[in-house]
Scaffold this active site. Sequence first.
Site, short mmCIF file in Angstrom:
data_model
loop_
_atom_site.label_atom_id
_atom_site.label_comp_id
_atom_site.label_asym_id
_atom_site.label_seq_id
_atom_site.Cartn_x
_atom_site.Cartn_y
_atom_site.Cartn_z
N SER A 93 0.23 -4.62 3.24
CA SER A 93 0.90 -4.40 4.42
C SER A 93 0.65 -4.63 5.26
O SER A 93 -0.48 -3.60 5.66
CB SER A 93 1.45 -2.93 4.15
OG SER A 93 2.27 -3.10 2.70
N LYS A 163 8.95 -4.46 5.16
CA LYS A 163 8.14 -3.72 4.44
C LYS A 163 7.81 -2.85 5.63
O LYS A 163 7.74 -1.22 5.42
CB LYS A 163 7.15 -4.40 4.41
CG LYS A 163 5.58 -3.44 3.77
CD LYS A 163 6.23 -1.89 2.72
CE LYS A 163 5.55 -1.37 1.86
NZ LYS A 163 4.34 -1.75 1.47
N LYS A 224 -1.69 4.23 8.75
CA LYS A 224 -2.03 2.80 9.47
C LYS A 224 -1.03 1.65 9.75
O LYS A 224 -0.38 1.25 10.69
CB LYS A 224 -2.70 2.09 8.23
CG LYS A 224 -3.43 0.57 8.19
CD LYS A 224 -3.00 -0.40 8.15
CE LYS A 224 -1.99 0.00 6.23
NZ LYS A 224 -1.43 -1.11 5.47
#
Length: 267
Positions: A93, A163, A224
Amino acid sequence: MEKIAFLGLGSMGRPMARRLLAAGHELTVWNRTAAKADLLAQDGAKVALTPAEAVRDADVVITMLADPEAGHAVVDAMAPALRPGTHLIDMSSIGPRAFAEVAAKLPAGVTAIDAPVLGSVDRAATGQLVLFVGGDPGPVQAILDQFGRVTRCGGPGAGSALKIVVITSVIVGVTAVAEAVKLADTYGLPEDLVRAALANSPVGGVTARAFAEGVHYPIRLAAKDVALAMASTELPLADAVHAQLTRLADSEQDLGKVVEQLRRVAV
């Protein structure tokens, strides 16, 4: 059966790699912390000492790394050893911008798709993840099917983009549930009553995630991912959530633990 190299054996990478071994693939693994790779050797994987060694004979390379910095470092290390015709599946990711930068570093003849996943360690172990795929998954479809359900998102980078969209909404939602529970505490409402009411409300899905067991998506990785979203556009709610996440005491706990941690934070 293709020869596969799997780089990145964190809490998600290990069960995913085990699924490939169970399917009969010849698998070479690498991880920055070598002890995690050694655990896969017991299941039949070959352990490489460097990313370049891992990918040298691979037909397919899978990366499952923590953040853009790790993605760049690993690609820089392995790119000289990649052969034309190799397929790279980036399941990290890292967002669409970082994926494009990583793909641009690959030598001629190496193709790349992005396939970040939605789901935690429980679904990784059972092959029930949701894969957001950007680019053409055709040449590696059989491998992707080992991990779960493929959602085709468009061209390269589209999977990484979707995502970030989906996970940001989940993170914001779970944090909202955490604050709702804290508010309920101030009213003296029983926790069981509050959880049941939330579960049967329009926020039932994120409530289930907030109190899920057997999952592990560290708060630091959630922070993050929200930061990746904030780097793309102005997101006031995400900004506020990011500030909450980064001040919590234990960032290695699962995202759902924000409920407990925020309940202890003084106003």
